[in-house]
Design an enzyme around this catalytic site. Structure first.
Site, PDB file in Angstrom:
ATOM      1  N   GLU A  21       0.794  -1.226   0.000  1.00  0.00           N
ATOM      2  CA  GLU A  21       0.000   0.000   0.000  1.00  0.00           C
ATOM      3  C   GLU A  21       0.831   1.283   0.000  1.00  0.00           C
ATOM      4  O   GLU A  21       0.395   2.308  -0.516  1.00  0.00           O
ATOM      5  CB  GLU A  21      -0.936   0.009   1.215  1.00  0.00           C
ATOM      6  CG  GLU A  21      -2.001  -1.076   1.192  1.00  0.00           C
ATOM      7  CD  GLU A  21      -2.983  -0.888   0.048  1.00  0.00           C
ATOM      8  OE1 GLU A  21      -3.287   0.270  -0.301  1.00  0.00           O
ATOM      9  OE2 GLU A  21      -3.420  -1.900  -0.536  1.00  0.00           O
ATOM     10  N   SER A  51     -32.817 -30.450 -22.049  1.00  0.00           N
ATOM     11  CA  SER A  51     -34.018 -30.333 -22.874  1.00  0.00           C
ATOM     12  C   SER A  51     -34.859 -29.109 -22.562  1.00  0.00           C
ATOM     13  O   SER A  51     -35.761 -28.777 -23.319  1.00  0.00           O
ATOM     14  CB  SER A  51     -34.880 -31.585 -22.718  1.00  0.00           C
ATOM     15  OG  SER A  51     -34.286 -32.674 -23.381  1.00  0.00           O
TER      16      SER A  51
END
Length: 879
Positions: free
Chosen positions: A110, A384
């Site tokens: 950071e 299906s």
């Protein structure tokens, strides 16, 4: 004559006055003045920055400016969830108890110059400023750890020049009043780690179950250090893949700065995080809340922390009664098949109001955890259930087909014999079959044959109209007729597509968020409906609904029936195709259906399918769950009707009522259950029951067999070599009135022995090696046939590429069965007539994937069938 002396000034010097030197003095004076003013301005500005930072810090040093929680509410503003991100879930830890390795990792990632600057990194600001100027916006943060702490303590997260300046002033003040150790301690306890977790200790407990930070391993430290860059996308629980990629970056930075060795980096980068490591807990409406938050993030273009800490109110479309009913049924283990180990079978369900696209309820998995994997957005193979979207629907849209049109169910291979679809129906390849019968029994070959007839491009375009765009790899693949897709579909996509059929052909935008207001109550987002979005013909939607009503009333989806409600829908299963696993197993099972009020999609399966984790039962369990949830979700809601276009109203189909006869009674003999299965459409009305009457051969009159509360029944008291005739009458117990007699159906049961085909050592490509369904889930789904090549272990089915058809028919040999009888397992139904069967063939290049073909009418098909059958009568010998 002597020359006169040159003129001289009083100063004794000759020449013109030094005007340039005078101007130089003036310029110098101005420069000095400007410099003095600039110094004074800079000093004043610096003092103002310092004083501003001191003012804010002194006013807030002893307290945290806690963020305001964001509320998720229903359409009326009733709160359904409060996001506790304000104080957050935080357990404070002192600096001395934070391991050096943890402190070093966060500094390395950071703010590597943290111990060198005084709160503001001028070098970093210069670099970020250059990027901001190029982008013409505040895109680069360049915030130091001190600045991030200042923002988290006292400011919002807006990226503006004023906020950045204030942030810097507070950071400078913090550095004068706090040591580096104190600043880092505050930072590591304040930083947000996603999933409502604040602070390093709380995050370590949540993601890894580690309460003592000294027990954290290198890969865990790097994983935690990776999160602040983007808590909503880099937290390992919700996005393990993103987290692993970001962790690799953190580890590289740590290695480059000498914090770990190269060997340690490599080892830590390889470890895979498992979400089961997280210490999570369930919460009410979690799936829906998470979905709404994700949608709000997209609409407002905010980060998760910005949204959840900004005091917003998110108004949603939730139906709390439907949501509660769904969560209750998902908590019941009896609704799901039992797993062989501790990994449970998963499921997902979503309900949508097809009239406006509003999402009413959803569950993203069994024991769904907050901010977890929401499976309503996971892509799976639809099986299906995709047939109406890419085959039957587009065929009806052309206007050349109706539900009564004749399709073909023959042994046919496509793509030069590479794709030979079959199914697991008890009787395969019945020849001529109507569209409504083909979808009712979920026969595979008719769906593929039909897509081949209308052309792949027609099917793909139709699916796109329903909101499902297919990739280029699927556009030349007939396996899509059976749901063999490369990337699959999500339950939300399926419910939106089916909602178009239920809504008369209008596609709605599926959404959970109605509007969003900020902390002051000002609207910042409002959903806008698409208006008239008629994507398919109303008659197409009507026809599809009619044929899918048959699926529920007497086909593979009978378990989806809801007493007193009209239901249309389709089942779906996907072939397992794994070595070492049962060939009758499935990867996924679906039921997607709708009533005139709501549309819903149900999926069941495992997150990762392998030989030990697959679905053993058929789609009947998904249909049954649909029925249970929808029945409760629709309680008390006024009954509506499906839209009927004017074209259909000209020749209306009789709608059964308590005063009218039922017209669609069907009877099918089930040899496995040794029973006759009866099904019909439900009759509108409250508390309607049905009286079934039967007459056996040799009897002089019909007798009451049984009374049923649902539009289905089974006759178990049958005898071989007997013919039974049935009819049904609806009965209203409130009025004591019996309705008219239905149509009659006759079923002949005989003990005649069936011939068994002679065993063939090597089956032809189109022969299915799968055994029939165990029959435990009602009628056979018919979805277990070949949908393409078998997928690799653990992966998704890979459709067969059939884009290169042959130029001439290639006969596919079919073994002629031997008429050798075997012992009968019970009575069997004997067909009194059989449709003409086409000889086995391979589709030619002209037939394969046709585009804009003029279709044959039913009479032409019958004529062709008779001609072809006469030329090769022995090629399709039937037992």
């Amino acid at each position: 004559m002597a020359q006169s002396a040159p003129n001289r000034s009083r100063s004794g010097k000759s020449g013109k006055p030094p005007r340039k030197r005078g101007r130089g003095k003036v310029a110098l004076i101005w420069i000095i003045c400007i410099a003095v003013l600039a110094v004074l301005a800079a000093a004043v500005a610096y003092l103002l920055v310092i004083l501003n930072g001191e003012r804010i810090l002194s006013a807030n040093l002893n307290k945290l400016d806690l963020d305001r929680s964001t509320i998720v509410a229903d359409a009326n503003g009733t709160q359904i969830a409060k996001i506790s991100i304000a104080g957050g879930n935080r357990e404070y830890v002192q600096y001395k108890d934070i391991p050096q390795a943890v402190r070093d990792a966060f500094v390395a990632v950071e703010d590597k110059r943290f111990y060198e600057h005084g709160g503001v990194d001028l070098f970093g600001i210069g670099r970020a400023l250059a990027k901001d100027v190029v982008a013409r916006s505040m895109v680069e943060g360049a915030s130091t750890i001190t600045q991030q702490l200042a923002r988290n303590l006292f400011l919002n997260a807006d990226k503006t020049w004023f906020r950045k300046g204030t942030e810097a002033s507070i950071a400078l003040a913090l550095e004068r009043h706090k040591t580096k150790e104190e600043i880092l301690e505050l930072y590591l306890n304040r930083i947000y780690f996603g999933n409502g977790q604040y602070g390093i200790k709380t995050a370590a407990k949540f993601y890894f179950g580690v309460g003592d930070l000294d027990q954290l391993k290198t890969w865990q430290i790097a994983t935690l250090a990776a999160i602040p860059k983007g808590p909503s996308i880099y937290n390992p629980y919700k996005h393990p893949d993103n987290s692993m990629e970001r962790r690799a970056v953190v580890l590289r930075l740590m290695a480059d700065q000498g914090l770990i060795t190269e060997e340690e980096r490599a080892q830590a980068a390889e470890i895979v995080y498992k979400p089961t490591m997280a210490m999570t807990s369930t919460s009410k409406f979690a799936s829906y809340t998470d979905y709404a938050i994700d949608e709000a993030l997209e609409k407002l273009n905010l980060t998760e922390e910005e949204l959840l800490s900004g005091g917003y109110t998110i108004y949603t479309t939730i139906d709390t009664a439907a949501q509660s009913a769904m969560e209750k049924e998902f908590s019941e283990d009896a609704n799901f098949e039992k797993s062989e180990d501790d990994t449970p079978i998963q499921g997902a369900m979503v309900i949508m109001d097809q009239h406006d696209g509003s999402l009413k309820a959803m569950v993203g998995g069994r024991d769904y955890q907050k901010s977890g994997l929401n499976r309503v957005e996971s892509r799976r193979q639809p099986g299906s259930s995709y047939k109406p979207i890419v085959s039957y629907g587009p065929a009806l849209e052309t206007g050349d087909y109706t539900p009564d049109s004749t399709l073909r169910d023959d042994k046919i291979c496509y793509g030069n014999g590479t794709y030979c679809p079959t199914d697991s129906n008890g009787k395969k390849y019945i020849g001529a079959v109507s569209m409504k019968e083909a979808i009712r029994e979920s026969r595979n070959q008719p769906a593929v044959w039909l897509l081949n007839e209308i052309g792949l491009s027609t099917g793909v375009k139709f699916a796109g109209k329903l909101g499902i765009e297919l990739g280029s790899e699927d556009k030349h693949n007939l396996a899509i007729a059976l749901g063999g897709l490369t990337n699959g579909v999500t339950p939300v996509q399926m419910v939106r597509a089916y909602g178009t059929f239920a809504n008369g052909g209008q596609l709605q935008d599926a959404h959970a968020v109605l509007k969003i207001t900020d902390a002051s109550g000002k609207p910042v987002y409002t959903f806008k409906a698409p208006g008239d979005n008629q994507v398919i013909k109303p008659m197409t939607a009507y026809y599809v609904t009619e044929i899918m009503k048959g699926v529920v009333s007497g086909g593979t989806g009978t378990k989806a029936q809801i007493s007193g409600r009209t239901v249309a829908g389709k089942t779906g299963t996907t072939q397992l195709g794994l070595k070492g696993a049962s060939s009758s197993g499935n990867r996924d099972v679906w039921f997607v259906g709708y009533t005139p009020e709501y549309t819903a999609a149900v999926w069941m399966g495992y997150d990762k399918t392998d030989k030990d984790h697959y679905v053993k039962k058929s789609s009947g369990q998904a249909a049954a769950l649909f029925s249970k949830v929808m029945k409760k979700a629709l309680e008390g809601k006024p009954k509506q009707s499906f839209p009927v276009p004017e074209q259909a109203q000209e020749q209306p189909t009789p709608t059964p009522t308590a005063d009218q006869s039922i017209t669609d009674l069907t009877g099918v003999y089930d040899s496995q259950q040794v029973a006759v299965s009866l099904n019909w459409s439900a009759v509108p009305g409250d508390d309607i029951t049905y009286k079934i009457y039967r007459q056996a051969s040799g009897e002089s009159e019909f007798k009451l067999l049984v009374e049923s509360v649902t539009p289905s029944a089974e006759d178990l008291s049958i005898l071989p070599d007997t013919t039974y005739t049935y009819y049904v009458k609806p009965f209203d117990p409130n009025a004591g009135k019996e309705g008219a007699e239905s149509n009659r159906v006759t079923v002949e049961v005989t003990s005649e022995l069936e011939p068994t085909p002679t065993p063939t050592p090597t089956p032809t490509p189109d022969e299915s090696t799968e055994p029939p369904s165990d029959g435990t889930d009602g009628p056979d789904d018919g979805d277990g046939g070949n949908q393409g090549e078998a997928p690799p272990d653990g992966g998704q089915p890979t459709p067969t590429d059939t884009s290169t058809p042959s130029d001439a028919p290639t006969p596919t040999p079919t073994p002629t069965p031997s008429a050798q009888p075997t012992e009968s397992t019970g009575p069997i139904a004997r067909a009194t007539a059989s449709p003409t069967v086409l000889p086995t063939s391979t589709a030619t290049g002209e037939q394969f994937g046709k585009k804009d073909k003029k279709h044959k009418n039913d009479a032409e098909v019958s004529t062709d069938a008779a001609t072809d059958a006469s030329t090769d009568a022995t090629s399709q010998a039937t037992p």
